[in-house]
Design a protein around this motif. Structure first.
Motif, mmCIF file in Angstrom:
data_model
loop_
_atom_site.group_PDB
_atom_site.id
_atom_site.type_symbol
_atom_site.label_atom_id
_atom_site.label_comp_id
_atom_site.label_asym_id
_atom_site.label_seq_id
_atom_site.Cartn_x
_atom_site.Cartn_y
_atom_site.Cartn_z
ATOM 1 N N CYS A 11 29.275 53.634 6.266
ATOM 2 C CA CYS A 11 30.253 54.639 5.842
ATOM 3 C C CYS A 11 29.861 55.988 6.436
ATOM 4 N N CYS A 23 29.198 58.750 3.247
ATOM 5 C CA CYS A 23 27.987 58.829 2.420
ATOM 6 C C CYS A 23 26.827 58.023 2.976
ATOM 7 N N CYS A 29 34.687 52.170 1.884
ATOM 8 C CA CYS A 29 33.329 52.208 1.350
ATOM 9 C C CYS A 29 33.370 52.012 -0.166
ATOM 10 N N LYS A 58 31.320 52.950 -2.269
ATOM 11 C CA LYS A 58 30.714 54.091 -2.972
ATOM 12 C C LYS A 58 31.641 55.309 -2.996
ATOM 13 N N CYS A 59 32.275 55.596 -1.855
ATOM 14 C CA CYS A 59 33.040 56.853 -1.804
ATOM 15 C C CYS A 59 34.470 56.688 -1.275
ATOM 16 N N HIS A 95 35.592 56.105 1.734
ATOM 17 C CA HIS A 95 35.782 56.425 3.155
ATOM 18 C C HIS A 95 35.931 55.115 3.943
HETATM 19 ZN ZN LIG Z 1 30.798 56.091 1.448
#
Ligand SMILES: [Zn+2]
Length: 221
Positions: free
Chosen positions: A130, A133, A148, A150-151, A153
């Motif tokens: 990603c 992050c 992603c 997590k974030c 993206h």
């Molecule tokens: Zn990310």
């Protein structure tokens, strides 16, 4: 607790570093991320570093060591830290030991991640990251363009991940960083960890060596 993470490219230093940080409450330094951030923000350091990084080279010690000292001063007062990407070669290891001595503190462990060359090469070919992050995953679980976890993206293949780059970085690791690993071994501070298993298995081995086999294993990084 003060820890340095050592290992060849694609051995999972970033993943394990972030995980140790989350598990033990340690400040985490990825020298790569710190430099990319400085380049993106066009700081004086970033402007000096950009052409060097663009050639796929590491920063010389006279640029890198002051950056590290500055970071340590800011982060040494808490529960401790974990360094990923430093020390990369002997003068940096000596610099860090000198800094520790001057500040009357000690390194708890140098954790060396170990995996065979062919396994690392395979991971390099399959790695997707990603750009937002820096969370990374492997094909086929994660592909270019996937969001992603997590974030959010869209993930992409790492631009420094082509095979030639991996091979030259691995050679550099053998020539410059293996002596650092030997140095920590000789001074009784080395923990060697097999890193061919899953990231969860590797994390569990590290924590058990650090005598912290705790609930933090549930933390997903
Ligand atoms: Zn990310």
């Amino acid at each position: 607790m003060r820890i340095v993470l050592l290992g060849p490219p694609a051995s999972g230093k970033g993943t394990q570093g972030r995980r140790l940080s989350a598990s033990l409450g340690l400040a985490y330094l990825s020298t790569g991320a710190l430099l990319r951030e400085n380049v993106a923000n066009r700081t004086p350091l970033g402007l000096a570093a950009a052409p060097i990084l663009a050639r796929g080279e590491y920063l010389p010690d006279d640029l890198m060591c002051p950056i590290l000292a500055d970071w340590l001063v800011k982060h040494d007062s808490g529960p401790g830290w974990v360094l990923d990407g430093f020390p990369r070669r002997m003068p940096q290891a000596e610099f860090l030991d000198q800094w520790l001595a001057e500040n009357g503190v000690k390194l708890d462990a140098a954790v060396a991640l170990e995996a065979p060359f062919d396994e690392l090469l395979r991971r390099t070919r399959e790695r997707v990251e990603c750009p937002g992050c820096r969370w990374s995953g492997q094909r086929p679980e994660l592909s270019e363009g996937d969001l992603c976890p997590k974030c959010g993206h869209p993930a992409a293949a790492r631009d420094d991940d082509h095979e030639e780059n991996f091979r030259s970085r691995h050679t550099e690791f053998t020539d410059l960083t293996v002596p650092v690993i030997d140095f920590y071994q000789t001074s009784g501070r080395l923990i060697s960890v097999p890193a061919s298993g899953t990231k969860h298995e590797t994390a569990a081995i590290i924590l058990s060596h650090l005598n912290r086999p705790d609930s933090s294993l549930k933390i997903e990084i």
